[in-house]
Design a protein around this motif. Sequence first.
Motif, short mmCIF file in Angstrom:
data_model
loop_
_atom_site.label_atom_id
_atom_site.label_comp_id
_atom_site.label_asym_id
_atom_site.label_seq_id
_atom_site.Cartn_x
_atom_site.Cartn_y
_atom_site.Cartn_z
N THR A 1 0.84 -1.19 0.00
CA THR A 1 0.00 0.00 0.00
C THR A 1 0.88 1.24 0.00
O THR A 1 2.09 1.16 0.25
CB THR A 1 -0.93 0.03 1.22
N ILE A 2 0.26 2.39 -0.23
CA ILE A 2 1.04 3.63 -0.23
C ILE A 2 1.55 3.94 1.17
O ILE A 2 2.47 4.73 1.32
CB ILE A 2 0.23 4.82 -0.79
N GLY A 3 0.96 3.30 2.19
CA GLY A 3 1.44 3.47 3.56
C GLY A 3 2.58 2.53 3.91
O GLY A 3 3.14 2.60 4.99
N GLY A 4 2.92 1.60 2.99
CA GLY A 4 4.05 0.70 3.22
C GLY A 4 3.66 -0.64 3.81
O GLY A 4 4.53 -1.39 4.25
N MET A 5 2.38 -0.97 3.84
CA MET A 5 1.94 -2.25 4.38
C MET A 5 1.86 -3.28 3.25
O MET A 5 1.38 -2.98 2.16
CB MET A 5 0.56 -2.12 5.03
N TYR A 6 2.35 -4.48 3.53
CA TYR A 6 2.31 -5.56 2.56
C TYR A 6 1.11 -6.45 2.86
O TYR A 6 0.84 -6.77 4.02
CB TYR A 6 3.60 -6.38 2.61
N ALA A 7 0.39 -6.85 1.82
CA ALA A 7 -0.82 -7.65 2.00
C ALA A 7 -1.06 -8.48 0.75
O ALA A 7 -0.42 -8.28 -0.29
CB ALA A 7 -2.01 -6.75 2.28
N THR A 8 -2.00 -9.41 0.88
CA THR A 8 -2.39 -10.26 -0.24
C THR A 8 -3.81 -9.88 -0.66
O THR A 8 -4.69 -9.73 0.18
CB THR A 8 -2.36 -11.74 0.17
N VAL A 9 -4.04 -9.76 -1.96
CA VAL A 9 -5.35 -9.40 -2.48
C VAL A 9 -6.27 -10.61 -2.35
O VAL A 9 -5.93 -11.72 -2.76
CB VAL A 9 -5.25 -8.96 -3.96
N LYS A 10 -7.46 -10.38 -1.78
CA LYS A 10 -8.47 -11.43 -1.65
C LYS A 10 -9.61 -11.22 -2.65
O LYS A 10 -10.08 -12.17 -3.26
CB LYS A 10 -9.03 -11.50 -0.22
N GLU A 11 -10.09 -9.98 -2.77
CA GLU A 11 -11.17 -9.66 -3.71
C GLU A 11 -10.89 -8.29 -4.33
O GLU A 11 -10.34 -7.41 -3.68
CB GLU A 11 -12.52 -9.58 -2.99
N VAL A 12 -11.29 -8.14 -5.58
CA VAL A 12 -11.14 -6.86 -6.27
C VAL A 12 -12.52 -6.39 -6.70
O VAL A 12 -13.28 -7.14 -7.33
CB VAL A 12 -10.22 -6.99 -7.50
N HIS A 13 -12.88 -5.16 -6.35
CA HIS A 13 -14.15 -4.55 -6.73
C HIS A 13 -13.86 -3.33 -7.59
O HIS A 13 -12.71 -3.06 -7.93
CB HIS A 13 -14.95 -4.19 -5.47
N ASP A 14 -14.89 -2.57 -7.92
CA ASP A 14 -14.71 -1.41 -8.81
C ASP A 14 -13.75 -0.38 -8.22
O ASP A 14 -12.79 0.02 -8.86
CB ASP A 14 -16.06 -0.75 -9.11
N ASP A 15 -14.05 0.07 -7.00
CA ASP A 15 -13.24 1.12 -6.39
C ASP A 15 -12.47 0.66 -5.16
O ASP A 15 -11.67 1.41 -4.61
CB ASP A 15 -14.11 2.31 -5.98
N THR A 16 -12.74 -0.56 -4.70
CA THR A 16 -12.11 -1.06 -3.48
C THR A 16 -11.46 -2.41 -3.73
O THR A 16 -11.69 -3.06 -4.74
CB THR A 16 -13.15 -1.22 -2.35
N VAL A 17 -10.65 -2.79 -2.76
CA VAL A 17 -9.98 -4.09 -2.81
C VAL A 17 -9.94 -4.65 -1.39
O VAL A 17 -9.73 -3.90 -0.43
CB VAL A 17 -8.56 -3.96 -3.43
N LEU A 18 -10.21 -5.93 -1.24
CA LEU A 18 -10.15 -6.59 0.05
C LEU A 18 -8.77 -7.21 0.20
O LEU A 18 -8.37 -8.03 -0.62
CB LEU A 18 -11.23 -7.67 0.17
N LEU A 19 -8.04 -6.78 1.23
CA LEU A 19 -6.67 -7.25 1.44
C LEU A 19 -6.59 -8.09 2.71
O LEU A 19 -7.23 -7.78 3.71
CB LEU A 19 -5.71 -6.06 1.58
#
Length: 156
Positions: free
Chosen positions: A45-63
């Motif tokens: 993320t732009i904040g420097g947190m590493y994560a794995t993508v679970k779901e992708v939506h139009d404007d959001t993403v579940l990490l």
Amino acid sequence: MNPLSFLPFIVLIGAMFLMTRSAKKKQAAAIQMRNEMQPGTGVRTIGGMYATVKEVHDDTVLLEVAPGVHAVYAKNAVGAVLDDEEYNRIVHGDGEDAFDVDGAVVPDDASSLTDADADEDTSDDAKIDLGKKTESDDAESDEKSESKTDGEAGSK
């Protein structure tokens, strides 16, 4: 007017055009990168947190930010989509650049960080007066108030 007097303005406008063009290219590349995200991809993320993508939506993403911990982020908060090798190297310490743990390891609790001899230190120099009354101060004030007579209680 001399035609050469317009030359600095023409150079300035040309430089502004090139700067906005390169900024638009970077912005388009970032949008394309975010649109190509898919579940299972590692991101930063732009904040420097590493994560794995679970779901992708139009404007959001579940990490998935930790095992079993999910958070919803705006797509614009994703700063980089990482390939599997780089994500595993950074997050899990896999590969030749793995984290070096030869140094001091911070314990889970602070009990090992305190010195047993420090608890036995009873010198007045080690204590800091925070203006709070202790039990011994309360006992002294009780003794003083009991020793005063009724006439002395109101005067100082």
